[in-house]
Design a protein around this motif. Structure first.
Motif, PDB file in Angstrom:
ATOM      1  N   THR A  40      14.854 -14.940   2.446  1.00  0.00           N
ATOM      2  CA  THR A  40      15.376 -13.645   2.896  1.00  0.00           C
ATOM      3  C   THR A  40      15.764 -13.612   4.367  1.00  0.00           C
ATOM      4  N   ALA A  41      15.242 -14.552   5.153  1.00  0.00           N
ATOM      5  CA  ALA A  41      15.551 -14.497   6.582  1.00  0.00           C
ATOM      6  C   ALA A  41      15.450 -15.881   7.197  1.00  0.00           C
ATOM      7  N   LEU A  42      16.368 -16.155   8.103  1.00  0.00           N
ATOM      8  CA  LEU A  42      16.383 -17.424   8.818  1.00  0.00           C
ATOM      9  C   LEU A  42      16.495 -17.140  10.299  1.00  0.00           C
ATOM     10  N   THR A  43      15.799 -17.923  11.113  1.00  0.00           N
ATOM     11  CA  THR A  43      15.999 -17.782  12.548  1.00  0.00           C
ATOM     12  C   THR A  43      16.325 -19.143  13.155  1.00  0.00           C
ATOM     13  N   SER A  44      17.067 -19.080  14.232  1.00  0.00           N
ATOM     14  CA  SER A  44      17.371 -20.286  15.003  1.00  0.00           C
ATOM     15  C   SER A  44      17.790 -19.826  16.383  1.00  0.00           C
ATOM     16  N   GLU A  45      17.125 -20.350  17.402  1.00  0.00           N
ATOM     17  CA  GLU A  45      17.503 -19.940  18.763  1.00  0.00           C
ATOM     18  C   GLU A  45      18.843 -20.577  19.142  1.00  0.00           C
ATOM     19  N   SER A  46      19.057 -21.821  18.750  1.00  0.00           N
ATOM     20  CA  SER A  46      20.283 -22.519  19.160  1.00  0.00           C
ATOM     21  C   SER A  46      21.505 -22.043  18.372  1.00  0.00           C
ATOM     22  N   TYR A  47      21.294 -21.576  17.153  1.00  0.00           N
ATOM     23  CA  TYR A  47      22.436 -21.188  16.321  1.00  0.00           C
ATOM     24  C   TYR A  47      22.367 -19.715  15.922  1.00  0.00           C
ATOM     25  N   ALA A  48      21.824 -18.879  16.819  1.00  0.00           N
ATOM     26  CA  ALA A  48      21.717 -17.467  16.489  1.00  0.00           C
ATOM     27  C   ALA A  48      23.100 -16.904  16.136  1.00  0.00           C
ATOM     28  N   ASP A  49      23.117 -16.079  15.094  1.00  0.00           N
ATOM     29  CA  ASP A  49      24.335 -15.411  14.628  1.00  0.00           C
ATOM     30  C   ASP A  49      25.328 -16.343  13.941  1.00  0.00           C
ATOM     31  N   SER A  50      24.921 -17.553  13.625  1.00  0.00           N
ATOM     32  CA  SER A  50      25.796 -18.425  12.836  1.00  0.00           C
ATOM     33  C   SER A  50      25.340 -18.409  11.379  1.00  0.00           C
ATOM     34  N   PRO A  51      26.299 -18.352  10.462  1.00  0.00           N
ATOM     35  CA  PRO A  51      25.939 -18.502   9.045  1.00  0.00           C
ATOM     36  C   PRO A  51      25.287 -19.866   8.837  1.00  0.00           C
ATOM     37  N   ILE A  52      24.252 -19.911   8.026  1.00  0.00           N
ATOM     38  CA  ILE A  52      23.525 -21.169   7.829  1.00  0.00           C
ATOM     39  C   ILE A  52      24.445 -22.239   7.251  1.00  0.00           C
ATOM     40  N   GLU A  53      25.453 -21.838   6.483  1.00  0.00           N
ATOM     41  CA  GLU A  53      26.317 -22.866   5.890  1.00  0.00           C
ATOM     42  C   GLU A  53      27.253 -23.490   6.916  1.00  0.00           C
ATOM     43  N   GLU A  54      27.346 -22.862   8.086  1.00  0.00           N
ATOM     44  CA  GLU A  54      28.050 -23.544   9.183  1.00  0.00           C
ATOM     45  C   GLU A  54      27.095 -24.465   9.933  1.00  0.00           C
ATOM     46  N   VAL A  55      25.871 -24.007  10.068  1.00  0.00           N
ATOM     47  CA  VAL A  55      24.868 -24.793  10.792  1.00  0.00           C
ATOM     48  C   VAL A  55      24.515 -26.055  10.005  1.00  0.00           C
ATOM     49  N   LEU A  56      24.385 -25.896   8.715  1.00  0.00           N
ATOM     50  CA  LEU A  56      24.009 -27.007   7.837  1.00  0.00           C
ATOM     51  C   LEU A  56      25.079 -27.184   6.772  1.00  0.00           C
ATOM     52  N   LYS A  64      23.802 -17.774   1.441  1.00  0.00           N
ATOM     53  CA  LYS A  64      24.616 -16.840   2.216  1.00  0.00           C
ATOM     54  C   LYS A  64      23.750 -16.050   3.177  1.00  0.00           C
ATOM     55  N   LEU A  65      23.213 -16.715   4.168  1.00  0.00           N
ATOM     56  CA  LEU A  65      22.398 -16.023   5.160  1.00  0.00           C
ATOM     57  C   LEU A  65      22.863 -16.433   6.548  1.00  0.00           C
ATOM     58  N   THR A  66      22.615 -15.574   7.509  1.00  0.00           N
ATOM     59  CA  THR A  66      22.985 -15.872   8.890  1.00  0.00           C
ATOM     60  C   THR A  66      21.717 -16.025   9.719  1.00  0.00           C
ATOM     61  N   CYS A  67      21.708 -17.026  10.588  1.00  0.00           N
ATOM     62  CA  CYS A  67      20.548 -17.219  11.462  1.00  0.00           C
ATOM     63  C   CYS A  67      20.496 -16.110  12.514  1.00  0.00           C
ATOM     64  N   LYS A  68      19.300 -15.667  12.792  1.00  0.00           N
ATOM     65  CA  LYS A  68      19.092 -14.666  13.848  1.00  0.00           C
ATOM     66  C   LYS A  68      18.169 -15.264  14.898  1.00  0.00           C
ATOM     67  N   LYS A  69      18.183 -14.651  16.065  1.00  0.00           N
ATOM     68  CA  LYS A  69      17.121 -14.977  17.016  1.00  0.00           C
ATOM     69  C   LYS A  69      15.803 -14.472  16.458  1.00  0.00           C
ATOM     70  N   PHE A  70      14.732 -15.126  16.804  1.00  0.00           N
ATOM     71  CA  PHE A  70      13.431 -14.748  16.252  1.00  0.00           C
ATOM     72  C   PHE A  70      12.977 -13.394  16.784  1.00  0.00           C
ATOM     73  N   ASP A  71      12.709 -12.492  15.857  1.00  0.00           N
ATOM     74  CA  ASP A  71      12.151 -11.178  16.182  1.00  0.00           C
ATOM     75  C   ASP A  71      11.036 -10.940  15.159  1.00  0.00           C
ATOM     76  N   PRO A  72       9.786 -10.966  15.601  1.00  0.00           N
ATOM     77  CA  PRO A  72       8.678 -10.953  14.631  1.00  0.00           C
ATOM     78  C   PRO A  72       8.716  -9.756  13.684  1.00  0.00           C
ATOM     79  N   ARG A  73       9.079  -8.566  14.219  1.00  0.00           N
ATOM     80  CA  ARG A  73       9.102  -7.391  13.350  1.00  0.00           C
ATOM     81  C   ARG A  73      10.155  -7.527  12.264  1.00  0.00           C
ATOM     82  N   GLU A  74      11.306  -7.989  12.697  1.00  0.00           N
ATOM     83  CA  GLU A  74      12.417  -8.148  11.770  1.00  0.00           C
ATOM     84  C   GLU A  74      12.053  -9.161  10.668  1.00  0.00           C
ATOM     85  N   VAL A  75      11.456 -10.249  11.088  1.00  0.00           N
ATOM     86  CA  VAL A  75      11.068 -11.276  10.112  1.00  0.00           C
ATOM     87  C   VAL A  75      10.020 -10.728   9.150  1.00  0.00           C
ATOM     88  N   ALA A  76       9.015 -10.075   9.709  1.00  0.00           N
ATOM     89  CA  ALA A  76       7.909  -9.593   8.873  1.00  0.00           C
ATOM     90  C   ALA A  76       8.381  -8.524   7.884  1.00  0.00           C
TER      91      ALA A  76
END
Lengths: 356, 356, 356, 356
Positions: A40-56, A64-76
């Motif tokens: 349901t959620a992915l984070t990456s500091e280096s690839y924040a706001d990139s779709p995971i299918e571009e990153v990998l 079909k998920l986009t990496c976000k910067k880590f935000d504990p509340r959002e993740v939880a």
């Protein structure tokens, strides 16, 4: 083409913090086909706001998920279980923030493996941020801490070398078959164990075709191995541990030499191992004359163990192979999650090795 | 630990003839987790009467079957579908015996790919044993012969190079975008495409670190490519085809250069490919600036396609990557089986690539 | 383009018996540029009557000789020194025929390494054909048997593993720094050490990316190591020796663990090694914190040695790297020839490693 | 163990600017054994004040020099010839400073290869610092510009891809055997061509086992190839050039496809090549049925060429192999130096390939 669509039932929502490193992407490879899980959620500091299918790019079209910067509340908010696939120090800070928010945390870094904060400081060069959590964390080697994992809130996935060494040594030590002062361990790893961070020794032209020893008798996995062996027999154990790096990507082969307390032949020892691991779905005791090969476990969660005895010197040689990214990291973390969430431990992990 | 146990429902019974070669073992790797299939019989002439887990140590503990010598009646008794993963010549003999016994046959060899027995004789040095079956056999590239496969009794899985080349070229030829006389194809393969038979050029110390061309303008996959391209546009097409071998195991990368009939930019061409393949689960058209890499498809059934245009010379360059053992052989054969048996074509094939 | 033409002076005429295997071709690579040598005769049973530049395309245009079937008289007529690069058993038969004809013989096989014919029979499964020559043969490790080599007629080039292990251990044993009962040796080899004979474990697709142990505690180089260590200290030594094979071509890395008799720090040990090997042109004692890598010696005759001490367990770890085809075989054989023929030992062997 | 000591005679003093990169270290590997040369100065910005044997452990004990920061006066004081093994832009600045100080300069970067400053700017994104020197610089492909090199003060060593392509194509174009509008070039390179700078695509775990195309139809070596082909025939030539990267370290294989103006068989073409290159010490035209392999030239200055004709499509396929670090860079630069300094062109370059 998302297989999760096929299933109904309530899925466990999982987040991967640090999705763009090797253990993060390996978690995704395995979780995508895990029938009881929804990523349901992915984070990456280096690839924040990139779709995971571009990153990998290997996952292009699969997730079909986009990496976000880590935000504990959002993740939880989106997850029941959070995997931490970030470097040590970063991981413990994230765990401190996530646990009070009610999620379960499975940390793949080293931050919760060493029980003694002083040892942590000595080997990782930093004060531990959450010594009280150290006491709570369960060392996530299901073959030995299954019971504790069933109720764990925080699990520390073991290091890759320790996984191979501990699975190879526990039966011998528990049964007092070998002298705990005699342990010599040489282990060989592929490059993926060193992660995705650029470094000259990991530059292709430097490592290809190369074989070398490194951090001889001073690798950080040594205190981890010693801690668990000491817990295993209830007194201090010290080992000589020499890690090696070779020009391959996946796989660890550990060769453990120990002196037998009393003469035993290889057949007796194989019987001991077979009986010790008889109910374990991922440990395979190889038959007489066969020894593990990293390629025979590549991409799978298996740990293969082979045995020999040198009767002349009264030593036993135990050879162990795992895929460092699966049984040595992400596969083991998922195995632990299965235990923690009351699932069949094998769920999502019945992968035949990729050979050749 | 056999995942087939989890499912109820009537399973399709499948046999693998030639289980100990690379395409045979790859069929097993994929079929073990195929939810609609039960593996019921294995044959191997070299390893007759050996348990498969001895023959293929990677499958140790995963499949409890013993290889037998090939006996068509015995195989047909236990199977609804038979995969032939044996060398050419052997395969056509087996098909002749199996089909009258009521099973469906999917041949991974070259025996039923070439429609003209004279061409077969020219390239494979033998008279075809069943010219009448040649007419019936369906060329098992589901992206182009899906309809015919639904009713097929005998399917001929395409060669690895032809799979990559045809998926890369069909849209251009069908839409008459390129001059069919201008096709230059250079393709690079890993060693697994050459099979498990010992041969000095495949000896580790010879091939490791090596890059070479071989069978320049005389590879057996050339007539297969030309046959299908000619059928595609309804007139004779000839190509220049140079295969290369490099020191890797899995993967084919085909680089196809063709002259545009009229100027087109890469965006127009990408739109053409995306629309052509929009419903195909295994063909991925890469976004602008990205080109396929064999490692991004390794272990998966994906075919990745990238595009470039050299406006100055008015040529298009199409780059295609597949795993030769999956989309180029065993994965494609299972995809064909899914079509032939009325299953969702993706069943058992939703495997993320193994990267890194 | 034959460099031998540039020089005048009387050349030593050398023949290579078994030119088409890996040690044979490596002899040619090195001898072609040896300024004091003329290559005059080549034999090969598999490639009899083929020009060597067809047999070894890398030498195309560099050496105009044709391989012949082995005929001792013919060889002896053209050569002062004969290198035997043929399998064991074949080699001893050839030596028996060649020596009476007045040539010096340098054998790269195992046939004259073991002094005791009974041990030879036990490990090589055949009676020794010339037990009297066993007594005469000099073990061609110039660093330890230089004096004996100066007058030798028959030299036995050491095995690749023994070369690495003995150079790594002799200073410790000679100085009685370690307990000879404590020796644990894990060594890693590339595939070229197994020769050019086809074998499934050496098939490219099987070995690439693989790491495994083999012949655990039962490798033929173990008795050779033990023989020389025992001679070194004048009493029986037994070791635990586990060889490993990884997917690379050249290089051996040996990791030797031993218990110190009295505490020593790494600096003291390095001083011991530096002084022990101070006049040796091919042994390099690496500085503090540096450990050998096979790629740092590839293609060269160097033997690199690195040292560490685990003070907690009072063990020393010695890491040694050589190129198995050079210092572990053909380079060492030429070094021995230089000594036997009164040349500067370094002649023809001043090759920087090929890195990267 | 410095072989330069053995020789008397006046040596050419050479400096290597940029000694710590791959072409720099390859220059050292070759120059250490060059009998007419003394290495007198090394520079490295990243490793200033470090002994070269620390920077390049493979040279430990072979060269007793310390890297300095680049100072043109200091370099010119110690050298007759200066090799520039630094990145483009840096190289032209250094040349501008060095030439007035009376040394000869051999530049291994791209800075003096393109004659037209506008083309340089287009492809390298910077104004050329010395357009007047561009006119003077000799393109250091000795097989075609030998005469000009004999008097050159400034030589521009060709790129690795252009070296392979030009040696493969010149005979066909010069003799007007092929249509210059029909040239399609696919080339495969190992990782060392990309240098020692860290980059994710060159990270070991990413590249190992990988095959991919990159910079399709937009690689910087394309204008260099086109410039030289155009000069060759006196009119503009454009090519389609697709470079590929595979998981090996050394070697380039170029596969060139061209349409024959009139039918020719492969025998006629081989005769043309043999006669064209008959006096060239480093170009080897392979016999019928044999094609180049990168490993057959590894570590050597050879350029191997193989030929095939597809009579059906009237196309010729030329396959060329070189070691990108030797004939494609440092070996070729030394070959040029030999010509410039009046030495036998082969001096120091008679190295058999390292196989296997």
């Amino acid at each position: 083409m998302n297989p999760q669509m096929d299933d109904t039932g309530q899925k466990i929502r999982v987040a991967v913090v640090g999705a763009s490193g090797y253990t993060g992407m390996e978690l995704l490879r395995l979780l995508i086909n895990h029938p009881a899980v929804e990523i349901t959620a992915l984070t990456s500091e280096s690839y924040a706001d990139s779709p995971i299918e571009e990153v990998l790019p290997s996952l292009f079209g699969m997730l079909k998920l986009t990496c976000k910067k880590f935000d504990p509340r959002e993740v939880a908010k989106h997850a029941d279980v959070v995997f931490l696939a970030v470097p040590h120090k970063t991981a413990m800070a994230a765990a401190v923030e996530l646990l009070p928010l009610g999620v379960k945390v499975i940390d793949l870094s080293a931050d919760f493996r060493l029980r003694d904060p002083a040892v942590y400081r000595q080997w990782y060069g930093a004060d531990h941020a959450a010594p009280e959590l150290l006491k709570e964390a369960v060392y996530a080697l299901p073959e030995f801490y299954r019971q504790q994992l069933t109720t764990a809130r925080l699990a520390a996935a073991p290091g890759c070398y320790p996984t191979a060494v501990l699975l190879g040594l526990f039966p011998l030590l528990k049964r007092e078959v070998v002298d705990p002062c005699s342990l010599v361990i040489d282990a060989i790893s592929g490059a993926s164990g060193a992660g995705r961070k650029l470094d000259l020794p990991l530059h292709f032209a430097e490592l290809e075709g190369n074989v070398k020893a490194y951090k001889v008798a001073c690798h950080r996995h040594m205190p981890e191995i010693e801690q668990e062996l000491s817990r295993c027999i209830g007194r201090d154990v010290m080992v000589t541990f020499t890690p090696h790096l070779v020009g391959t990507v996946r796989g660890i082969l550990a060769t453990i030499t120990a002196t037998l307390v009393t003469s035993k032949d290889v057949k007796e020892l194989r019987t001991l191992y077979q009986s010790w691991y008889q109910d374990e779905p991922f440990v395979r005791i190889l038959p007489d004359g066969r020894f593990p090969e990293t390629k025979q476990v590549r991409g799978s969660n298996f740990c293969d163990i082979g045995l020999a005895v040198d009767a002349r010197t009264r030593r036993v040689i135990v050879v162990v192979a795992i895929d460092n990214l699966v049984k040595g990291a992400s596969g083991q973390a998922i195995q632990a999650m299965n235990v923690m969430m009351g699932l069949d431990e094998r769920t999502g992990l019945r992968l035949p090795p990729l050979f050749p």
